[in-house]
Structure formats: C-alpha cells, structure tokens
Design a protein around this motif. Sequence first.
Motif, PDB file in Angstrom:
ATOM      1  N   THR A  29       5.970  10.570   0.430  1.00  0.00           N
ATOM      2  CA  THR A  29       5.518   9.177   0.339  1.00  0.00           C
ATOM      3  C   THR A  29       6.623   8.290  -0.222  1.00  0.00           C
ATOM      4  O   THR A  29       6.790   7.144   0.212  1.00  0.00           O
ATOM      5  CB  THR A  29       4.262   9.069  -0.544  1.00  0.00           C
ATOM      6  OG1 THR A  29       4.578   9.384  -1.908  1.00  0.00           O
ATOM      7  CG2 THR A  29       3.178  10.024  -0.058  1.00  0.00           C
ATOM      8  N   ALA A  32       9.305   7.954   2.464  1.00  0.00           N
ATOM      9  CA  ALA A  32       8.847   7.087   3.549  1.00  0.00           C
ATOM     10  C   ALA A  32       9.112   5.616   3.236  1.00  0.00           C
ATOM     11  O   ALA A  32       9.523   4.849   4.120  1.00  0.00           O
ATOM     12  CB  ALA A  32       7.355   7.309   3.803  1.00  0.00           C
ATOM     13  N   LYS A  37       8.958   3.676   6.637  1.00  0.00           N
ATOM     14  CA  LYS A  37       7.747   4.198   7.264  1.00  0.00           C
ATOM     15  C   LYS A  37       6.511   3.732   6.513  1.00  0.00           C
ATOM     16  O   LYS A  37       6.588   3.348   5.339  1.00  0.00           O
ATOM     17  CB  LYS A  37       7.791   5.730   7.298  1.00  0.00           C
ATOM     18  CG  LYS A  37       8.883   6.318   8.167  1.00  0.00           C
ATOM     19  CD  LYS A  37       8.818   7.834   8.150  1.00  0.00           C
ATOM     20  CE  LYS A  37       9.904   8.442   9.020  1.00  0.00           C
ATOM     21  NZ  LYS A  37       9.859   9.938   8.990  1.00  0.00           N
ATOM     22  N   ASP A  56       2.784   8.401  12.975  1.00  0.00           N
ATOM     23  CA  ASP A  56       3.892   8.500  12.000  1.00  0.00           C
ATOM     24  C   ASP A  56       3.567   7.814  10.682  1.00  0.00           C
ATOM     25  O   ASP A  56       4.448   7.268  10.011  1.00  0.00           O
ATOM     26  CB  ASP A  56       5.186   7.925  12.584  1.00  0.00           C
ATOM     27  CG  ASP A  56       5.751   8.800  13.689  1.00  0.00           C
ATOM     28  OD1 ASP A  56       5.723  10.035  13.535  1.00  0.00           O
ATOM     29  OD2 ASP A  56       6.208   8.243  14.714  1.00  0.00           O
ATOM     30  N   VAL A  58       2.539   8.306   6.889  1.00  0.00           N
ATOM     31  CA  VAL A  58       2.669   9.360   5.890  1.00  0.00           C
ATOM     32  C   VAL A  58       1.486   9.282   4.928  1.00  0.00           C
ATOM     33  O   VAL A  58       1.313   8.274   4.235  1.00  0.00           O
ATOM     34  CB  VAL A  58       3.991   9.223   5.112  1.00  0.00           C
ATOM     35  CG1 VAL A  58       4.095  10.300   4.025  1.00  0.00           C
ATOM     36  CG2 VAL A  58       5.173   9.313   6.070  1.00  0.00           C
TER      37      VAL A  58
END
Length: 443
Positions: A29, A32, A37, A56, A58
């Motif tokens: 996390t 990301a 992300k 995609d 997370v």
Amino acid sequence: MAEDKKPRSLATQAAAKIAKFVRGNMSATLKAKEEGKKVAYAYINDGQDEIMRAMDIVPAWGESFAGVCAAKRDAEKYLQKAEAGNFSRSLCTYATCTIGFDMWREELNGETPPGAPWGGMARPDMIIGSAQQLCDPRFKWPQATQHYLQDVPVFVGSMYYPPWDPNRDHHEQEAIYVKYAKAELLGLVRFCEKHTGKKMDWDRLSDLVDLTEKTWNLFIDTYELRKVIPTPMDTGDAMNTMVPITFNLATQDAYDYYRDLYDELVRKNEKKHGVVENEKYRILWGAGLPSWFALGDFQYFNDKGAVFPAEVTYRNAEKLERLDLPATNDPLERIAWRWVRFWTHWYDGARRRPGSSPKVERIIEYIEDYKCDGVVFHSAFSCRSWHAGIIHQAEVLRKIYGDIPILIMEGDIVDISSYNEVDTHNRIDAFMETVDAYKARHN
C-alpha cells in the motif's frame, strides 16, 4: 509499549513464511502511493477480490493490520485513540483499532503514526466495503472511517445469500440472490472505473476468477491432508496459513503458496511427522476468531498432546465440484454463484436433521471427517455477529453426540485487556480432563 511474549512454535515451514506475506501486503500500500497506483481499504470475505486485482487497485486490509497490532500486543494506543473519539470498547476491535490509526494519521496530516507495526497502511484513495451477513459493523465501519477521510469515496456492497429457513427450499431463491449479487458487482466495477480512470479488462477478470477457483480447490485439497493421524498441521498454524486465501486471493502468489504447503504436508504425512510427538487428542476449533495476542494458547494445548486438525474459522473456501455451480462465462455471475453456494451448500444437510442449522452441519462434518474428540469455541466480546449462536450450536452438538466435551473460551480478538492467561489455562486444564475421560469411555 508492546509486551514481551513467548512465540508459538510452528509445525510447518510454510506457516513461518506468512510474516513475509503480511508485511508485503502492508508495504504494497505504501509502495502503491509512491508509484501513483490506487489504494482501497478492503474487508475480508467480500467477493470483490478479483475486481480489485483486475483494476490494479491495491487492497489495504484493516482486519489484517489490526491483527498484526494485536499479535504484537501494540493495539492499545489505537484503541485508546478511537475511544477518545467516543467509539466504545464493545465495538469490533478490528474496526476501532484501524479507525484509531486513521484518526492519528489525519492528525499528522497524512503521515504514518510513529511506531506503527510494520510501517502501517497507506491512506486510501477509496473504501470498498462489504456489508455481507458476517460482520455487524460492515456498513458503519466505512461510514465511520469516511468521517475522518472525508475526501475518500466509498462503495459498500452487501452480497447477501438466502437466509436459512428449515421450512423453505433455498434452491428456489438462489438465482434471485445471484442476480442481485451480479448487479451489485457490476456497480462496483463502475465505481472502480470512475475512480481509477480505467476500463475493466473483462478477459483479465475472467482469468483471475479461474485462478481463484484453482486456488480454492488446492486450498481444500491441502487442508484435507490434515485428516491423517497424527495430523501434520493444526489450527495454530492455520491461523497463519489462512493469510493468502484471505488477503491474497486471485494472485499467483496465493496459489503457489498452497502448492508448497500441500507438498510439505504430503512429505510430513509420509514420514508420520505430527504437530506433537505423541498425539493423544483431536479437537475441532468450532467457531470464533482467535485472540491474536494469545496464539500461544494453541501451544498450551499441544503440550498436553492435543491438536486441532480442523477449524471453521478462516476456512474460506470449498471444492468447486461440491458446490455444483451452474456453467456460465460471465465472470461476475461466476463470482456471485460461488459466493451464494459457499454459504448455502450445508442447507440441505441441516434440513434433513431436525433442530440443526447450516453452521452446526459444518461442525458435524468436520468432527466426523477429522475424527475429533471435542470442540472449542472462542467468544470474542467485540465480535458479536460472527460469534452469535455459539451457545446454541454447542447445545445442538450435545443433543447429537451426548457427552462430547465442549469448551467456550471468552476474550477478544484485539483488546488484550479482556485476557487472563491464568484463568484461560485453568479452563483448558479442566476441559482436557473432560476430553481424556470422554476418550476413555468411547474407546
């Protein structure tokens, strides 16, 4: 300050590898956010895993984070923070632990609170909730979190399945619930598309559903190797080995993990290497989440020659052939059918046994298949819905089996203030005396 504690001895090499999974899920996390992300707060047993993976997104698992805090005996500071915000100690401590963490992080303008176990979790870009019939805070937990993360959008699904009614044929209702669940999952897809700016890759989603189904089958094949006497793995390890199927579903890593665990248990069975050197008693963990700060209690049982070859808790899968799922190429419909049938496939057995219930039928199946001599339940005071009905289940089991030994332990999942080790061990001692007498009468 975390308290020192004696770690539980693990029976399998695979269980010892789980810390890497948990650390990896939490650090993913944080990574990301660095890579741009999207991160979503997510909740176990949600039926939403494949959709998040396909998009995609997370997942950041609050229950896992709270469990880590509890296992490290370092949850109190977050529970106190939530309590200062008028969240009662009687609420789900998974929820209050993570809400306390969120409150603290917001006070620090998004910076991780100091000393957060394994680096904590990243601030989410969205909250993908699941208010299915398992946990009573599932609607309110995301809502309460959004009170502190006001700019974070929320999607909460329900993923219901036909309620148990001994006088009604649930097969007539299943298709209705599947239709509802499919529509809800499509709503989640649209939510994810809106907040990621990406369109769903339906072929990728279908491939991930395939991977999930392969993992489910392998998971059950692996756990059924525990039927062997002496059992090569018990619930003390299973509270670790459940991580990939619970938090890494629809990933190749999860499938590969259970391939390795399967191979390890086969080797142990060939050599007759059990959890304990002299297995005397086999006990079922009948229901209830464990006290994550007191997993050493499984070692206390093991030291008395007792093992737990099976458990209801976190056995979050079933062989697909047993569920008899209708054929369909729609990945959302496949998820929906798998979800509904996982919960309803014990209904027919319960209907054939007056006074029983699907939960009891599941326990009976495990008692018989794993040759158990007794049942232990754990009633966590802050986890009401998952532990509701334990006393009734125990009463039904006594009607069916007569004098089968049953222990109902009491405590919590995260809040260590509820735990008294001396009292717990005294109760285990008394229970094991009962199990010993039971075996003597029935052998």
